[in-house]
Enzyme design. Structure first.
Site, PDB file in Angstrom:
ATOM      1  N   PHE A 167       0.732  -1.182   0.181  1.00 17.19           N
ATOM      2  CA  PHE A 167      -0.072   0.171   0.002  1.00 17.19           C
ATOM      3  C   PHE A 167       0.918   1.351   0.115  1.00 17.19           C
ATOM      4  CE2 PHE A 167      -1.892  -3.371   2.451  1.00 17.19           C
ATOM      5  CZ  PHE A 167      -3.160  -3.448   1.809  1.00 17.19           C
ATOM      6  N   SER A 200      -2.328  -0.498  -5.611  1.00  9.56           N
ATOM      7  CA  SER A 200      -3.310  -0.891  -6.672  1.00  9.56           C
ATOM      8  C   SER A 200      -3.555   0.626  -7.492  1.00  9.56           C
ATOM      9  CB  SER A 200      -4.809  -1.478  -6.324  1.00  9.56           C
ATOM     10  OG  SER A 200      -5.234  -0.369  -5.090  1.00  9.56           O
ATOM     11  N   CYS A 239      -5.530   2.440  10.291  1.00  3.97           N
ATOM     12  CA  CYS A 239      -6.023   3.725  10.305  1.00  3.97           C
ATOM     13  C   CYS A 239      -7.557   3.596  10.510  1.00  3.97           C
ATOM     14  CB  CYS A 239      -5.951   4.647   9.103  1.00  3.97           C
ATOM     15  SG  CYS A 239      -6.183   3.970   7.643  1.00  3.97           S
ATOM     16  N   ASP A 252       0.531  -0.676   5.398  1.00  4.12           N
ATOM     17  CA  ASP A 252      -0.230   0.456   5.674  1.00  4.12           C
ATOM     18  C   ASP A 252      -1.686   0.639   4.782  1.00  4.12           C
ATOM     19  OD1 ASP A 252      -0.868   2.891   6.644  1.00  4.12           O
ATOM     20  OD2 ASP A 252       0.371   3.913   5.515  1.00  4.12           O
TER      21      ASP A 252
HETATM   22  N1  SAH Z   1       1.769   4.205   3.088  1.00  3.17           N
HETATM   23  C1  SAH Z   1       1.526   5.377   2.222  1.00  3.17           C
HETATM   24  C2  SAH Z   1      -0.322   5.535   2.251  1.00  3.17           C
HETATM   25  C3  SAH Z   1      -0.985   4.278   1.951  1.00  3.17           C
HETATM   26  S1  SAH Z   1      -2.747   4.917   1.863  1.00  3.17           S
HETATM   27  C4  SAH Z   1       2.139   6.869   2.513  1.00  3.17           C
HETATM   28  O1  SAH Z   1       3.011   6.806   3.530  1.00  3.17           O
HETATM   29  O2  SAH Z   1       1.863   7.529   1.772  1.00  3.17           O
HETATM   30  C5  SAH Z   1      -3.216   3.225   1.249  1.00  3.17           C
HETATM   31  C6  SAH Z   1      -3.007   3.002  -0.272  1.00  3.17           C
HETATM   32  O3  SAH Z   1      -3.388   1.446  -0.527  1.00  3.17           O
HETATM   33  C7  SAH Z   1      -3.601   3.879  -1.382  1.00  3.17           C
HETATM   34  O4  SAH Z   1      -2.333   4.139  -2.188  1.00  3.17           O
HETATM   35  C8  SAH Z   1      -4.532   2.931  -2.046  1.00  3.17           C
HETATM   36  O5  SAH Z   1      -4.344   3.136  -3.468  1.00  3.17           O
HETATM   37  C9  SAH Z   1      -3.865   1.648  -1.799  1.00  3.17           C
HETATM   38  N2  SAH Z   1      -4.903   0.571  -1.874  1.00  3.17           N
HETATM   39  C10 SAH Z   1      -6.057   0.488  -1.424  1.00  3.17           C
HETATM   40  N3  SAH Z   1      -6.548  -1.055  -1.359  1.00  3.17           N
HETATM   41  C11 SAH Z   1      -5.543  -1.794  -2.170  1.00  3.17           C
HETATM   42  C12 SAH Z   1      -5.374  -2.972  -2.281  1.00  3.17           C
HETATM   43  N4  SAH Z   1      -6.256  -3.789  -2.176  1.00  3.17           N
HETATM   44  N5  SAH Z   1      -4.029  -3.227  -2.892  1.00  3.17           N
HETATM   45  C13 SAH Z   1      -3.121  -2.534  -3.083  1.00  3.17           C
HETATM   46  N6  SAH Z   1      -3.310  -1.220  -2.934  1.00  3.17           N
HETATM   47  C14 SAH Z   1      -4.403  -0.762  -2.338  1.00  3.17           C
END
Ligand code: SAH
Length: 398
Positions: A230, A253, A342, A302
């Site tokens: 993520f 994603s 979160c 995350d």
């Molecule tokens: N760690 C990042 C924030 C993560 S926010 C930072 O420090 O900036 C969560 C992220 O998860 C988003 O970018 C979103 O696009 C992604 N996301 C949501 N569902 C997902 C999934 N099932 N698989 C992969 N990515 C996903």
């Protein structure tokens, strides 16, 4: 008696207000007098007629009113908002040294006594969210005060959250003051530069709450093979690489997020060779990595919010367990897992239990090394535990 419309609570339902919790749920209300409109200030009274609070009325929402003040002499309006905004800015000045970053949350809603108002500064640009009926009612005043106190002339609105819809308002976004910047907006956080897309990025552009946890992950990443799940625009990825990680595989994603992450890498002059990117669903990708026999010595998880409210906690718990279990299966002995939630609906206790369950199922023993929370520009008031939504654990696989 004031001339404002009045809400009278059912007997016993004044208790949370007496503890200064700022939400009044529809089920707590016995009577509404004076036909308030959305966002109007209401005078909230107990069953015995005593004054409890001034609040903003929100007829569409289950949270039927949000408290502006518990003090009868503090009538909601520009003077009170100016005072609250100044106090919020002063808190940030006190807890965040200017050299840390030029991107920070200046106002964090209920936790700053301004329910539904969020204001994030990104260098010279302010991004605001007006997420409650009360904020919508006072839109012009709030924006004027924010502009004056922050010195930012360019203001973007990003009132496009689910919470705003629950208050009965359609999304509202775009430039609302000043002129558009002529190039990409850049900020710096703990010495790392990021390009931020405040118009189309997630939330207001960056996940500012993870600032210090990203920096800590950078310290821990030295010499390790890192998996960042993520990854969004590369926050933990860049910190890990700057901290001397051997390699980082980042999974998200969102294709636009990964594109921006790659630009951020170049912006910081980090050689692209240590970074690998994967546009995929983390749930499937972790299983695939495991099937391929890939192993890492630092995994960051995350994910987005799985449980906005306690009602969703059970479904969310299954999601957290799944990704954490599969992350443990690609983690070497002696490796670190930095795992976050979160979700306001998942308490720190529940989150830790979920991790214990995942460890048991994976057949591994974990040492609890550190606990994480949101950066101090996301303050937590003890009377509003909902403000403490971000929690994280650093676990070492023994
Ligand atoms: N760690 C990042 C924030 C993560 S926010 C930072 O420090 O900036 C969560 C992220 O998860 C988003 O970018 C979103 O696009 C992604 N996301 C949501 N569902 C997902 C999934 N099932 N698989 C992969 N990515 C996903």
């Amino acid at each position: 008696m004031s001339a404002a419309p009045q809400l009278t609570l059912k007997p016993g339902r004044e208790r949370s207000l007496l503890r200064r919790h700022p939400w009044i749920f529809s089920g707590a209300i016995a009577e509404v007098r004076g036909a308030p409109h959305s966002g109007d200030t209401v005078d909230v009274r107990g069953d015995d007629g005593r004054f409890l609070a001034w609040a903003a009325y929100s007829p569409a929402s289950q949270i039927r009113a949000r408290v502006w003040s518990f003090d009868e002499t503090e009538i909601p309006g520009p003077d009170l908002f100016g005072k609250r905004i100044e106090a919020a800015f002063a808190l940030r000045r006190a807890v965040i040294p200017p050299e840390t970053t030029n991107a920070l949350r200046l106002v964090h809603g209920e936790s700053d006594g301004l329910p539904g108002l969020v204001a994030d500064r990104y260098a010279d640009t302010l991004v605001v969210q007006l997420l409650s009926a009360g904020c919508e009612r006072w839109r012009e005043a709030l924006i004027g005060i924010l502009r004056e106190h922050s010195g930012c002339t360019r203001i973007h609105e990003r009132s496009d959250t689910e919470g705003r819809e629950l208050e009965g308002f359609p999304a509202s976004t775009g430039l609302i003051a000043g002129t558009a910047a002529d190039g990409p907006l850049r900020i710096v956080e703990h010495g790392i530069e990021y390009e931020v897309d405040v118009a189309a990025g997630q939330k207001t552009g960056l996940y500012l709450d993870q600032r210090d946890n990203r920096a800590r992950a950078g310290e821990l990443a030295h010499g390790r093979e890192v998996l960042n799940c993520f990854s969004y625009t590369g926050g933990f990825t860049l910190s890990a690489l700057a901290g001397g990680a051997r390699s980082v595989l980042s999974i998200d994603s969102s294709a636009p997020a990964l594109e921006l992450a790659k630009r951020n890498l170049a912006l910081n002059g980090v050689e692209a060779g240590r970074a690998e990117w994967l546009e995929a669903d983390v749930f499937g990708a972790l299983r695939k990595l495991r099937a391929e026999g890939r192993q890492f010595d630092f995994v960051v998880l995350d994910p987005p919010k799985f449980a906005p409210t306690p009602k969703d906690a059970e479904r969310a718990a299954r999601g957290y367990k799944d990704i954490n279990l599969n992350a443990l299966k690609v983690l070497r002995r002696g490796g670190l897992l930095a795992t976050f939630s979160c979700s306001g609906g998942v308490s720190p206790e529940l989150f830790q239990k979920i991790l214990a369950g995942a460890a048991a199922d994976a057949g591994v023993s974990l040492l609890l090394r550190e606990r994480y929370r949101a950066a101090p520009d996301h303050p937590v008031r003890i009377e509003f535990p909902e403000g403490e939504y971000l929690k994280g654990l650093l676990l070492e696989r023994l």
